[in-house]
Structures are given as C-alpha cells and as structure tokens.
Design a protein around this motif. Structure first.
Motif, short mmCIF file in Angstrom:
data_model
loop_
_atom_site.label_atom_id
_atom_site.label_comp_id
_atom_site.label_asym_id
_atom_site.label_seq_id
_atom_site.Cartn_x
_atom_site.Cartn_y
_atom_site.Cartn_z
N LEU A 36 0.86 -1.20 0.00
CA LEU A 36 0.00 0.00 0.00
C LEU A 36 0.88 1.24 0.00
O LEU A 36 1.88 1.29 0.73
N VAL A 154 -3.61 0.48 -3.07
CA VAL A 154 -3.21 -0.86 -2.64
C VAL A 154 -2.93 -1.68 -3.89
O VAL A 154 -3.63 -1.56 -4.90
N VAL A 174 -7.27 3.75 -2.73
CA VAL A 174 -7.77 3.61 -1.36
C VAL A 174 -8.16 5.01 -0.89
O VAL A 174 -7.36 5.95 -1.01
N ARG A 226 -4.99 -0.26 6.71
CA ARG A 226 -6.24 0.14 6.04
C ARG A 226 -7.24 0.69 7.06
O ARG A 226 -7.94 1.68 6.78
#
Ligand code: ATP
Length: 335
Positions: A36, A154, A174, A226
């Motif tokens: 990420l 990501v 994201v 996340r």
C-alpha cells in the motif's frame, strides 16, 4: 497503430507505507504480499511513445540519453509484453524524463513504468481502464502498478500463477478520507544503488531465513494500515509504516550475503525523527531500497520537520511531498 502516432503520459513516484519486497513469479511480476502506497505530488516522470513504422528495433531514451544495457533491455522487455497484448509488431521510440534521481530508492521505476504503460497503451489504442493499465504497468516494475492511482493505493498480490495470477494482481485506489499528510524526503545520497531492487529482492527471497516471517507479518500490517487510513488516524498510520519499513530492512539484512541500503546518514535521520517524536511532533520514517529517508507527518508539521532535518550535516536536500495525482495522458493516443 498509424505511422508516426505518439502519446505522452505523466506519472509520479509512489512511496509504499506497506512495502513490496519479494516476488512469487519474476516473469509475471507477481509479488509475495499485498502493498500500500502514497503517490507523491513531486518528481513527475514524462514519457512519450512514438510508433516507428519502418524500424526493426526500439529506440529508448532516458533523460535525453540513449539507454543502454539493463535499463534499455528492461524497457524493450516491457514493450514486448505490450506488443503481445496488442497483437502488433510495431517498434517504437520511447523518450522518458525523470525529475527524481534515478535508482536512488526514490521509485523512479514506479513513475517510469506507470507513464510508459499509459502512453504505450494509448499509442496502440488499447483502451484500457486504470485497473488494466495498472496490471500492464506491473510487468515493467511491480510498484508502477500503484502509480496509476493518485493518493493512496493498494496493490493486490492476487492469487495463483499464470493467467489467474496475472488477472488478480493489480492496484486500486484507497480512500484517504480525513488524512492530511506530508512526506518529507531527506536526501542523503542521490547516487545509484549498488544493487538493484530486483536483485536484492531475489537474494532476500532465496536466502533469508527470516523471509517467511516477513511475509506473515505483512498481512496484519496491511489490515491495520487500512483501518488506520479509514479512521484518519495519522499517528497509527505512521507507526505501522515505520515498523513495516524497518522490518523490510531487517529481512534484507538477514539475506546472505546481507543487503544493506541504510547508511550512517540514514540512521542519523532516523534518530532525529525519534527526537522529534519525543518533543511531541508526530513523525515516522519509511525507507526504500536506498539510503534516503522519508518522514511521514501531518501537513501542518511539515515545515518544522523540514527545519529539523535540514540542520543535519548529512542531509543534502529536503523536499516536501503531499498526496499527488494518478498517472495521466497529456497528449496523443487514439481518437
Ligand atoms: P525504488 O525506489 O523502488 O528502489 P528505483 O526506481 O529507485 O526503485 P529500481 O527499482 O532499481 O530503483 O529501478 C531503477 C531502474 O528503473 C533504472 O535503472 C532503470 O532501468 C529503470 N527506470 C528508471 N526510470 C525509468 C524511466 N523513466 N523509464 C524507464 N525505465 C526507468
């Protein structure tokens, strides 16, 4: 593609907060783990691809110079993947200009292959959506898949090998939500790395007894990252990014022979960031395959972090990046 047709794309580097380190398939560029990143708003790469109607080989220019050796071969290999996807034999001229130092652990290859994938797909009229373009960019440089997207992205490792692996491994945006971060880049050395990321990854996967532990640790890091991004919790984002990056350098150092990108200057910067934290500034480091250190902090703290890092004798330049745009076509392509 019609004779002389050209397309130009711009892409920015991205810096991973959850690192990509190691492949499960080198040919298809399938990674061992999800990763990420944050795409930067500085250091753009601009790449033009022009069809050469009568040529029997590609012409590759990097920063105005004809590319030779491994750098040229890497671009031509990528163009072969592109040609196979299009089903055409056309040779092209590639002109790419980086504004970031090349091969210094500053993701020049991410910006470079994201721009090349976008311009290349456009010149051949492939009409790919960003997901498909990120899959294509992955074949040039894994991390390039993420530079198709702005802000946070990501890159899914995907599942399996062959066509299934290829289909399932791509990047996606994201939502950065309430986060308002800056990434302060402390340049301590802009020379090219002595061992390429590709070679260093291969050595780590093949020889480090700690590699399976790194792969296992990456999974909860991504899940927690996340959650922290969704919650707009920058201190937790920074904490996870720092532990993930230091873990990556630990696993590299456990390769045989060791891969060492961190220098005394890197540690001096890392120490300074810890000092800043003790003084109440929320700042955390991340470091890629090179000695330069990136510091994640709130946008409102960036000036203070810059001042503090600029005091260090080992720091040559300091740049401030914010979340930047995804790759975009600026000229040409099929109507
Ligand atoms: P990282 O910062 O993730 O370590 P990096 O890009 O600094 O990556 P490498 O992954 O080793 O370093 O890739 C550097 C290589 O990428 C260069 O030697 C060159 O072959 C290729 N490259 C860099 N910029 C471009 C570009 N604009 N177009 C095509 N190829 C590029």
């Amino acid at each position: 593609a019609a004779a002389g047709r050209s397309a130009t794309a711009v892409a920015h580097p991205n810096i991973a907060l959850i690192k990509y380190w190691g492949k499960r398939d080198e040919e298809l560029m399938l990674p061992a783990t999800d990763s990420l990143s944050m795409t930067l708003d500085i250091y753009p790469t601009t790449t033009t691809v022009r069809v050469l109607p009568t040529a029997d080989r590609d012409d590759v220019y990097l920063d105005g110079q004809p590319a030779v050796g491994a750098a040229a071969a890497r671009v031509v290999r990528f163009l072969d993947v592109l040609r196979a996807a299009v089903g055409r034999p056309d040779r092209v001229r590639v002109d790419s200009r980086n504004t970031v130092p090349t091969s210094a652990g500053l993701a020049s290859s991410a910006a470079g292959f994201a721009a090349l994938a976008l311009a290349g797909a456009a010149v051949f009229g492939l009409g790919l959506d960003p997901t498909a373009t990120s899959r294509l960019a992955r074949r040039g440089s894994g991390s390039a898949s993420r530079s198709l997207f702005g802000g946070f992205a990501v890159w899914h490792a995907g599942e399996g090998g062959g066509a299934a692996g290829d289909r399932s491994s791509y990047a996606a945006a994201v939502d950065g939500g309430a986060l308002d971060p800056a990434l302060v880049v402390a340049l301590v050395d802009t020379g090219p790395k002595v061992i390429s990321s590709r070679e260093a990854m291969r050595r780590t996967v093949d020889t480090s007894p700690l590699y399976p532990a790194w792969v296992a640790a990456s999974k909860p890091d991504l899940v927690e990252m996340r959650e922290a991004i969704a919650a707009g919790d920058l201190p937790v984002v920074g904490e996870i990014a720092e532990r993930n990056a230091l873990g990556m350098h630990a696993v590299m150092q456990s390769a045989r022979p060791a891969v060492r990108y961190l220098t005394a200057a890197s540690w001096t910067v890392i120490d300074r960031v810890e000092t800043l934290r003790r003084r109440g500034v929320c700042a955390h480091v991340t470091i890629d395959a090179g000695p330069n250190v990136k510091v994640l902090c709130a946008r409102t703290d960036a000036a203070q972090v810059v001042r503090s890092l600029a005091e260090l004798e080992c720091v040559r330049t300091v740049a401030v990046a914010k979340p930047g745009p995804g790759a975009r076509l600026i000229a040409g392509g099929q109507p």
